[in-house]
Motif scaffolding. Structure first.
Motif, PDB file in Angstrom:
ATOM      1  N   HIS A   1      53.281  -5.841 -26.898  1.00 21.61           N
ATOM      2  CA  HIS A   1      51.921  -5.362 -26.667  1.00 21.61           C
ATOM      3  C   HIS A   1      51.968  -4.329 -25.570  1.00 21.61           C
TER       4      HIS A   1
ATOM      5  N   HIS B   1      55.755  -9.855 -34.393  1.00 25.41           N
ATOM      6  CA  HIS B   1      55.158 -10.302 -33.138  1.00 25.41           C
ATOM      7  C   HIS B   1      53.677 -10.530 -33.377  1.00 25.41           C
ATOM      8  N   PHE B   2      53.171 -11.660 -32.965  1.00 27.96           N
ATOM      9  CA  PHE B   2      51.794 -11.994 -33.279  1.00 27.96           C
ATOM     10  C   PHE B   2      51.093 -12.552 -32.050  1.00 27.96           C
ATOM     11  N   HIS B   3      49.775 -12.559 -32.125  1.00 28.62           N
ATOM     12  CA  HIS B   3      48.992 -13.124 -31.034  1.00 28.62           C
ATOM     13  C   HIS B   3      49.118 -14.648 -31.057  1.00 28.62           C
TER      14      HIS B   3
ATOM     15  N   GLU C   1      43.180  -8.613 -19.942  1.00 28.96           N
ATOM     16  CA  GLU C   1      41.859  -9.079 -20.365  1.00 28.96           C
ATOM     17  C   GLU C   1      41.176  -9.849 -19.234  1.00 28.96           C
TER      18      GLU C   1
ATOM     19  N   SER D   1      56.497 -14.451 -28.548  1.00 28.60           N
ATOM     20  CA  SER D   1      55.206 -13.771 -28.609  1.00 28.60           C
ATOM     21  C   SER D   1      54.336 -14.121 -27.405  1.00 28.60           C
TER      22      SER D   1
ATOM     23  N   ASN E   1      52.780 -11.396 -25.074  1.00 27.59           N
ATOM     24  CA  ASN E   1      51.327 -11.307 -24.937  1.00 27.59           C
ATOM     25  C   ASN E   1      50.863 -11.369 -23.485  1.00 27.59           C
TER      26      ASN E   1
ATOM     27  N   ARG F   1      56.975 -17.805 -31.769  1.00 26.84           N
ATOM     28  CA  ARG F   1      55.722 -18.041 -31.045  1.00 26.84           C
ATOM     29  C   ARG F   1      55.955 -17.987 -29.543  1.00 26.84           C
TER      30      ARG F   1
ATOM     31  N   GLU G   1      48.829  -8.229 -22.041  1.00 19.73           N
ATOM     32  CA  GLU G   1      47.510  -8.058 -22.639  1.00 19.73           C
ATOM     33  C   GLU G   1      46.546  -9.153 -22.192  1.00 19.73           C
ATOM     34  N   ALA G   2      47.039 -10.402 -22.150  1.00 15.41           N
ATOM     35  CA  ALA G   2      46.178 -11.503 -21.716  1.00 15.41           C
ATOM     36  C   ALA G   2      45.784 -11.333 -20.254  1.00 15.41           C
TER      37      ALA G   2
END
Length: 532
Positions: free
Chosen positions: A213, A254-256, A84, A73, A77, A70, A80-81
């Protein structure tokens, strides 16, 4: 203005309760990077091989893998965050009336510059992850965590938390980190989601395995304005493209993650400025210099043959521990946060030259900005070459929860000095911290403290299991006296914490600063049920 308390959430990162410790900076060539050798001292080694203990061991490792995935990740992330956020700014801009847009015609270019800044930060992050070597097998399946009856995995890994700030180093090796998490440090501005010190330990110069990402920086190549960036910057060749993820990360799932996790990454970037940039010098002078002066005053003779020992709990990104080592102490930093340790390991072990990396730490806050140039300005790190700083042999970083690691009987009467800087208020039970500090100090040893009492587990509404004992400064000093300390120096020092020096809002603490000495022969007993 006095700093307000940051928002906090109740998630805790899990690290198994083993202690990994490694010596820091034992270099033979000051031009070479600083490598940290790792010496693991694990409680697991002392466990018998009963089936129950084996199952428990596997369960703890599964929790650790899941937590570390986590955290990795969260780093992955980040681009990407951040992208956004920029898209959100653009959507708001498009909704403006035409006449208002005409007044802000420079904003589209600013958004493109923001993307370049994000790309620079992402490059730093991915290079850091490429150097990260996890202390556990990240390819293993953590399904066993999901099927435990106690359900603790879900509690530990699904919540969100806002914490902030250690590790060990040595020139010939690497560092590992392993231990469960405390709350983030929360010493930053209220809406900036700061990270608190956690405790954990891992090798410096680690490698990671996960996917990346790649979304979010498609427009970076459109940026034409180079005024914002130093043309001599060594990273300039990658500033116009989205950085590729480390190859070693591709094999790990790898996860959000919740955005609060990415906020911790942003907090780490701000802490890099505090510890490793010229721009953080003023804050280091406020917080670190008084501590260093006290150490020199109390230990005027620091023999190379038998240097005094100093422990720094909550060492964050390691600068204070390194500075103490440079004074001639055998210095050990202790840190709980994997977020912090991954970064400090990279700076301590992988830095080749001064100013090797360029980051843009202030881009994620549009509030209280004097100008776009100030908000988007680059910061070069590190301001010194750690391997060439002149540290004392034996400098180390130890990852793990302070209570878990230093309650060990082998720590009794080990240290000549203990330094706590923005650390005491990370405790669930501050009395326990004081008791352990007294126990591990030698008779006549000194305890130097600087920081506020912004208790990190206070106001954890709805979290019945989050114990928090919140004492006044008067009570803290009285408890210290009970455990054999005699106050020798006390004053208040005005300080900041990871504050943007060019922002319109400057949060300040009136931090308690003291030096206490452990009275000879005063050895308060530590309770058998300390962890209860």
């Amino acid at each position: 203005m006095v700093a307000e308390k940051p928002e906090k959430t109740a998630e805790r990162e899990f690290f198994s309760v083993e202690r990994t410790c490694f010596p820091v900076i034992q270099q033979s060539d000051i031009s070479s990077p600083l490598y940290v050798s790792v010496v693991q001292q694990s409680r697991k080694e002392n466990m018998s091989n009963s089936d129950e203990e084996v199952r428990r061991r596997k369960y703890e490792e599964a929790l650790e893998v899941k937590s570390l995935r986590r955290i990795i990740s969260a780093y992955l992330n980040y681009p990407e965050a951040a992208e956004e956020d920029v898209r959100r700014y653009e959507r708001s801009f498009r909704r403006l009336p035409v006449a208002h847009k005409a007044l802000l015609s420079h904003l589209p270019l600013k958004y493109q510059k923001l993307r370049r800044c994000i790309s620079k930060n992402s490059f730093f992050i991915f290079e850091m992850l490429k150097a990260f070597e996890p202390p556990v097998d990240m390819s293993q399946d953590d399904d066993c965590c999901e099927h435990q009856d106690n359900g603790s995995c879900g509690h530990l890994l699904t919540g969100d938390r806002d914490p902030c700030s250690c590790e060990s180093a040595s020139v010939s090796g690497r560092v590992h980190s392993t231990n469960s998490g405390q709350a983030w440090g929360g010493h930053e501005e209220k809406n900036e989601n700061c990270c608190e010190p956690e405790s954990g330990c891992f090798p410096v110069g680690l490698e990671c395995k996960t996917n990346t990402h790649k979304g979010g920086c498609d427009s970076v190549t459109d940026v034409k304005d180079q005024d914002l960036f130093d043309p001599t910057d060594s990273n300039k060749d990658i500033s116009s493209v989205h950085p590729e993820s480390p190859d070693r990360l591709d094999s790990m799932h790898h996860f959000h993650v919740p955005l609060v996790d990415v906020d911790k990454v942003r907090c780490v970037i701000r802490n890099v400025v505090r510890d490793w940039a010229n721009e953080g010098q003023k804050e280091r002078d406020q917080c670190y210099r008084p501590i260093l002066e006290e150490l020199k005053r109390h230990f005027p003779e620091r023999s190379k043959e038998s240097p005094p020992t100093c422990l720094i709990p909550g060492a964050g990104l390691g600068r204070l521990a390194l500075e103490i080592s440079c004074l001639g102490f055998i210095s050990q930093g202790n840190e709980f946060s994997y977020y912090m340790m991954i970064c400090s390991s990279f700076i301590l072990n992988q830095t080749q030259v001064v100013g090797e990396w360029t980051i843009h730490p202030w881009i994620h806050n549009n509030c209280n900005s004097l100008s776009d140039t100030d908000q988007l300005r680059p910061v070069s790190v590190p301001d010194i070459h750690p391997a060439g700083a002149g540290i004392t042999e034996g400098f180390s970083m130890c990852g793990g929860d302070f209570v878990e690691v230093y309650s060990d009987p082998c720590q009794v009467g080990t240290w000549d000095a203990v330094v706590t800087c923005f650390f005491l208020d990370t405790a669930h039970n501050i009395i326990e911290y004081i008791e352990i500090i007294s126990r591990i100090l030698k008779d006549g040893g000194v305890w130097i403290n600087l920081g506020p009492l912004l208790y990190h587990f206070a106001d954890m509404y709805g979290q019945d299991d989050e114990m928090s004992v919140e004492l006044s400064l008067e009570d803290v000093k009285r408890i210290a006296t009970h455990y054999g300390f005699q106050l020798e120096l006390e004053k208040t020092i005005e300080t900041t914490y990871t504050t943007n020096p060019r922002a319109m809002m400057q949060n300040h603490y009136f931090s308690a600063f003291w030096t206490m000495r452990k009275k000879p022969l005063a050895t308060p007993s530590i309770h058998e049920n300390m962890h209860e």
